[in-house]
Design an enzyme around this catalytic site. Structure first.
Site: not given
Length: 220
Positions: A64, A66, A77, A187
């Site tokens: 989701d 920031y 990202f 991740h």
């Protein structure tokens, strides 16, 4: 409040008319009215505005947006220019440098330059409340983003899907691996980077595959 890019809009218009999506948009509107949410409303569908559907080369899936003020710009990202580069993105940049044996660390965390090359930087959920990570997980964004992945899977060929972390890898069940390349790893978040992120060579492998298929490579 929907995708403005005609190529994506045309393919997703039926999805946007389904009852769940109509309800989703109403809930999102209410959230933005009653609380502070990110990204700015006009950037919710920004990932689809950077290139036409037929130019899709790569799909990167995040969780989701920031949730800090001024950070999210609708691309997973990615953060706005002038915002400190988040730990996950620092690790992404470091891996690229390692793979290409270079020392080139961007000063900006804005990944629009990637998106404009045909990379769909897609969060599973497209909105979030200020300072509350994953706060819109109760909304049916996942149904919509699953539909997007299914659309790409069905109507495109030779797309590279980069699935980083277990959350993104759950989306892998939607992808035909005979038609597309699926690359999986841990991740890039700071907590797991030392053992699950570095050394996977995804950026080079992506370009190797695109080149093999006669598709222009990505300038990472």
């Amino acid at each position: 409040m929907f995708i403005k890019n005609e190529s994506w809009q045309t393919l997703l218009v039926t999805e946007s008319q389904k009852p769940y999506f109509v309800e989703l948009m109403q809930q999102v509107e209410q959230e933005y009215t009653n609380t502070t949410c990110f990204p700015p409303k006009e950037l919710i569908f920004s990932a689809f505005e950077q290139f036409d559907f037929q130019d899709t080369k790569v799909v990167i899936i995040g969780q989701d947006p920031y949730h800090g003020t001024g950070e999210a710009n609708g691309l997973c990202f990615s953060v706005n220019d002038g915002v400190a580069i988040p730990p996950s993105l620092k690790n992404i940049y470091t891996e690229i440098n390692n793979e290409y044996d270079r020392i080139l660390f961007p000063t900006s965390g804005n990944l629009e330059r990637w998106a404009k090359q045909g990379i769909l930087l897609l969060n599973a959920g497209l909105t979030v409340r200020k300072d509350e990570a994953n706060s819109h997980k109760h909304l049916k964004w996942n149904v919509f983003t699953d539909a997007v992945i299914d659309l790409i899977n069905e109507q495109s060929e030779n797309v590279v899907f980069l699935l980083w972390g277990s959350f993104a890898q759950k989306k892998g069940k939607l992808i035909d691996r005979n038609k597309h390349l699926v690359l999986e790893s841990g991740h890039p978040s700071f907590a797991y980077s030392h053992k699950k992120w570095f050394g996977h060579n995804h950026f080079k492998l992506t370009n190797d595959y695109l080149r093999e298929k006669g598709i222009e490579e990505i300038e990472w």
